[in-house]
Design a protein around this motif. Structure first.
Motif, mmCIF file in Angstrom:
data_model
loop_
_atom_site.group_PDB
_atom_site.id
_atom_site.type_symbol
_atom_site.label_atom_id
_atom_site.label_comp_id
_atom_site.label_asym_id
_atom_site.label_seq_id
_atom_site.Cartn_x
_atom_site.Cartn_y
_atom_site.Cartn_z
ATOM 1 N N ASN B 29 0.872 -1.167 0.000
ATOM 2 C CA ASN B 29 0.000 0.000 0.000
ATOM 3 C C ASN B 29 0.923 1.234 0.000
ATOM 4 O OD1 ASN B 29 0.947 0.094 2.591
ATOM 5 N ND2 ASN B 29 -1.032 -0.197 3.601
ATOM 6 N N GLU B 30 0.349 2.400 0.063
ATOM 7 C CA GLU B 30 1.184 3.599 -0.060
ATOM 8 C C GLU B 30 2.225 3.666 1.059
ATOM 9 O OE1 GLU B 30 -1.086 7.126 -0.671
ATOM 10 O OE2 GLU B 30 0.687 8.353 -1.079
ATOM 11 N N ARG B 31 1.812 3.259 2.257
ATOM 12 C CA ARG B 31 2.721 3.349 3.390
ATOM 13 C C ARG B 31 3.864 2.330 3.258
ATOM 14 N NH1 ARG B 31 2.738 2.456 8.927
ATOM 15 N NH2 ARG B 31 0.923 1.081 8.923
ATOM 16 N N ALA B 32 3.547 1.134 2.775
ATOM 17 C CA ALA B 32 4.592 0.120 2.582
ATOM 18 C C ALA B 32 5.601 0.586 1.530
ATOM 19 C CB ALA B 32 3.957 -1.205 2.156
ATOM 20 N N ARG B 37 11.012 2.808 0.357
ATOM 21 C CA ARG B 37 11.906 3.848 -0.161
ATOM 22 C C ARG B 37 12.711 4.494 0.965
ATOM 23 N NH1 ARG B 37 9.324 7.675 -4.622
ATOM 24 N NH2 ARG B 37 11.538 8.020 -4.943
ATOM 25 N N ARG B 38 12.055 4.693 2.112
ATOM 26 C CA ARG B 38 12.708 5.385 3.218
ATOM 27 C C ARG B 38 13.809 4.527 3.839
ATOM 28 N NH1 ARG B 38 12.452 5.838 8.588
ATOM 29 N NH2 ARG B 38 10.903 4.190 8.839
ATOM 30 N N THR B 39 13.520 3.236 4.026
ATOM 31 C CA THR B 39 14.466 2.369 4.734
ATOM 32 C C THR B 39 15.446 1.676 3.794
ATOM 33 O OG1 THR B 39 13.031 0.416 4.569
ATOM 34 C CG2 THR B 39 12.712 1.863 6.490
ATOM 35 N N GLY B 40 15.034 1.500 2.529
ATOM 36 C CA GLY B 40 15.897 0.764 1.609
ATOM 37 C C GLY B 40 15.741 -0.747 1.727
ATOM 38 N N PHE B 41 14.721 -1.199 2.464
ATOM 39 C CA PHE B 41 14.441 -2.636 2.567
ATOM 40 C C PHE B 41 12.989 -2.895 2.179
ATOM 41 C CE2 PHE B 41 17.981 -1.962 5.485
ATOM 42 C CZ PHE B 41 18.864 -2.922 5.024
ATOM 43 N N ALA B 42 12.785 -3.948 1.389
ATOM 44 C CA ALA B 42 11.447 -4.231 0.861
ATOM 45 C C ALA B 42 10.458 -4.488 1.983
ATOM 46 C CB ALA B 42 11.502 -5.427 -0.082
ATOM 47 N N THR B 43 9.388 -3.720 1.963
ATOM 48 C CA THR B 43 8.344 -3.787 2.983
ATOM 49 C C THR B 43 6.995 -3.912 2.290
ATOM 50 O OG1 THR B 43 9.656 -2.437 4.488
ATOM 51 C CG2 THR B 43 7.295 -2.536 4.932
ATOM 52 N N PHE B 44 6.197 -4.850 2.745
ATOM 53 C CA PHE B 44 4.939 -5.161 2.082
ATOM 54 C C PHE B 44 3.756 -4.916 3.011
ATOM 55 C CE2 PHE B 44 8.324 -7.789 0.395
ATOM 56 C CZ PHE B 44 8.221 -7.542 -0.960
ATOM 57 N N GLY B 50 -3.372 -7.579 7.614
ATOM 58 C CA GLY B 50 -3.740 -6.163 7.605
ATOM 59 C C GLY B 50 -2.666 -5.276 8.199
ATOM 60 N N ALA B 51 -1.394 -5.645 7.985
ATOM 61 C CA ALA B 51 -0.303 -4.888 8.605
ATOM 62 C C ALA B 51 0.910 -4.888 7.697
ATOM 63 C CB ALA B 51 0.061 -5.533 9.938
ATOM 64 N N LEU B 52 1.783 -3.906 7.908
ATOM 65 C CA LEU B 52 3.041 -3.873 7.167
ATOM 66 C C LEU B 52 3.974 -4.956 7.689
ATOM 67 C CD1 LEU B 52 4.082 -0.122 6.764
ATOM 68 C CD2 LEU B 52 2.419 -1.459 5.481
ATOM 69 N N TRP B 53 4.802 -5.489 6.807
ATOM 70 C CA TRP B 53 5.871 -6.377 7.253
ATOM 71 C C TRP B 53 7.095 -6.167 6.371
ATOM 72 C CZ3 TRP B 53 7.462 -10.767 4.178
ATOM 73 C CH2 TRP B 53 6.657 -10.993 3.053
#
Lengths: 103, 103
Positions: B29-32, B37-44, B50-53
């Motif tokens: 989603n937009e936050r993931a 982009r912010r951390t440089g590690f793939a986040t989904f 229903g949560a980021l990981w």
């Protein structure tokens, strides 16, 4: 395949079998996936038109399937292809739909 | 990015930057996507939880982003990564989630 997670669709990643470039991502419903396997040419389900379309059916830039790989939870396919015709996959005329890099 | 076509999500294709293997497909989603982009590690975004990981947050097999490409209609991203840790991306222990070929 598990079509339940996206309302009857699965994402299909299209990869050039030779260069390994990722060319596009489309969606398939069960019938599009069956058509892809039956005909050997990548066929998608157009969400906007609500109909099947075989990539390149008018342009001639069809995508000949060389291998189909299924992911671990059966909800995504990776299709390796040979680009036919002029070999442009993107409607913009580029070889791949992924032609822009974010800075 | 256009998050409207899949109820706030975009597919993210993860490709090994070196071998060019397609490793997995996840959804952001937009936050993931911003976190990626912010951390440089793939986040989904996990649809089931229903949560980021962040991939590899417990196993250490994180995916370090080396490039992000956007497709022609802004609804899919291709993320090139370097595999960290033991380098297994699939929860089954395989290097890629696409380890089964259909006959």
């Amino acid at each position: 395949m598990d079509y339940s997670k996206l309302n009857g669709l699965i994402p299909a990643v299209i990869q050039d079998a030779e260069s390994l470039e990722v060319l596009m991502v489309g969606f398939m419903n069960e019938r599009a996936f069956e058509e892809t396997r039956r005909t050997g040419f990548a066929t998608f389900f157009s969400r906007s038109r609500g109909a099947l379309w075989t990539k390149g059916e008018t342009s001639g830039n069809r995508l000949e399937v060389t291998a189909i790989l299924v992911d671990c939870d059966d909800d995504t396919v990776l299709i390796k292809v040979k680009r036919l015709g002029q070999g442009n996959v993107c409607h913009t005329g580029e070889r791949t739909c992924f032609f822009r890099t974010l800075s």
